[in-house]
Design a protein around this motif. Structure first.
Motif, mmCIF file in Angstrom:
data_model
loop_
_atom_site.group_PDB
_atom_site.id
_atom_site.type_symbol
_atom_site.label_atom_id
_atom_site.label_comp_id
_atom_site.label_asym_id
_atom_site.label_seq_id
_atom_site.Cartn_x
_atom_site.Cartn_y
_atom_site.Cartn_z
ATOM 1 N N SER A 25 2.336 -12.141 -2.496
ATOM 2 C CA SER A 25 2.628 -13.426 -3.122
ATOM 3 C C SER A 25 3.107 -13.246 -4.558
ATOM 4 N N THR A 26 3.528 -14.341 -5.163
ATOM 5 C CA THR A 26 3.986 -14.306 -6.547
ATOM 6 C C THR A 26 2.842 -13.995 -7.511
ATOM 7 N N ALA A 27 1.600 -14.108 -7.025
ATOM 8 C CA ALA A 27 0.439 -13.818 -7.874
ATOM 9 C C ALA A 27 -0.013 -12.372 -7.761
ATOM 10 N N ASN A 28 0.307 -11.710 -6.652
ATOM 11 C CA ASN A 28 -0.088 -10.309 -6.481
ATOM 12 C C ASN A 28 0.622 -9.453 -7.531
ATOM 13 N N GLY A 29 -0.141 -8.637 -8.212
ATOM 14 C CA GLY A 29 0.448 -7.763 -9.211
ATOM 15 C C GLY A 29 0.578 -8.376 -10.587
#
Length: 242
Positions: A25-29
């Motif tokens: 997702s855009t939140a991973n990392g």
């Protein structure tokens, strides 16, 4: 008694569930704890991972696709469900952990909190400020998975394979339950984005067939009864020889 229910009682087996963690997702990392924050969808890599599910699961006859109601989970399985002409059913019991006041905060900042050590070393006692406890999360997720498993087995028979797309900690809780592992050991389980873990439930015990599988060959998870799990019996003396 309907034929499918009669078979379940005779064999002592119920369906096989594929536990899919949502794709990247855009939140991973980003170093933040997304939790239930709205608007967190898949990034470019995640969309590619989700598209790859069509080939990875091409040989697996899915009867149902369920998901956490959060955007990243629904996006992960929409293409797969559409290709199989199946709806995506959502269930709040499969939703991400409610991290309460920790939602949206940076992980490096949270690691300084006294509660962080409890989450890591004694998760059965961890309750997020203003949110859920991990024991509560495990209880509601296991209840949801087992409930749908029983429902789908009754409807389609004990060789049913179905898929649920949910979140890392939720899957780890379900796997810990299936393994007979105390919740305090669930941090030893790794569940990567778009990985597949597979559980087959029976009247006597669950069988854990895969954990954190990121490969392409999933034909081995199609129920055959050769591993003994159709009768609820575990293999004795090693592997099944397949």
């Amino acid at each position: 008694m309907p034929g499918s229910e009669r078979r379940i009682r005779m064999l002592g087996a119920v369906a096989t569930v594929i536990l899919l963690r949502h794709a990247r997702s855009t939140a991973n990392g980003t170093g933040t704890l997304a939790g239930r924050s709205p608007g967190v969808g898949l990034d470019e890599s995640g969309r590619a991972q989700a598209a790859g599910l069509l080939d990875r699961l091409a040989q697996v006859p899915l009867r149902a696709v369920l998901a956490s109601p959060l955007q990243r989970c629904v996006e992960t399985v929409t293409g797969l469900a559409t290709a199989r002409s199946l709806p995506v059913e959502t269930d709040e019991g499969l939703s991400e952990v409610d991290y309460g006041e920790w939602t949206g905060r940076r992980l490096e900042e949270l690691a300084e909190q006294p509660q962080w050590r409890v989450v890591q070393q004694h998760p059965s006692a961890a309750v997020f400020p203003g949110g859920e406890g991990l024991a509560q999360v495990q209880a509601r997720a296991v209840a949801a998975v087992r409930g749908h498993d029983t429902r789908l087995s009754s409807e389609y028979g004990p060789e049913t394979v179905w898929l649920v797309c949910t979140h890392g900690d939720v899957i780890k809780g379900v796997l810990a339950d299936a393994l007979g592992l105390h919740l305090d050991g669930f941090q030893r389980i790794v569940v990567e984005p778009c990985s597949l873990s597979v559980v087959r439930y029976t009247e006597t015990r669950p069988f854990v067939l895969r954990i954190n599988d990121t490969g392409a060959d999933l034909s081995g998870l199609i129920p055959s009864g050769e591993d003994g799990s159709a009768s609820g019996a575990a293999v004795v003396g090693g592997a099944s020889g397949r």
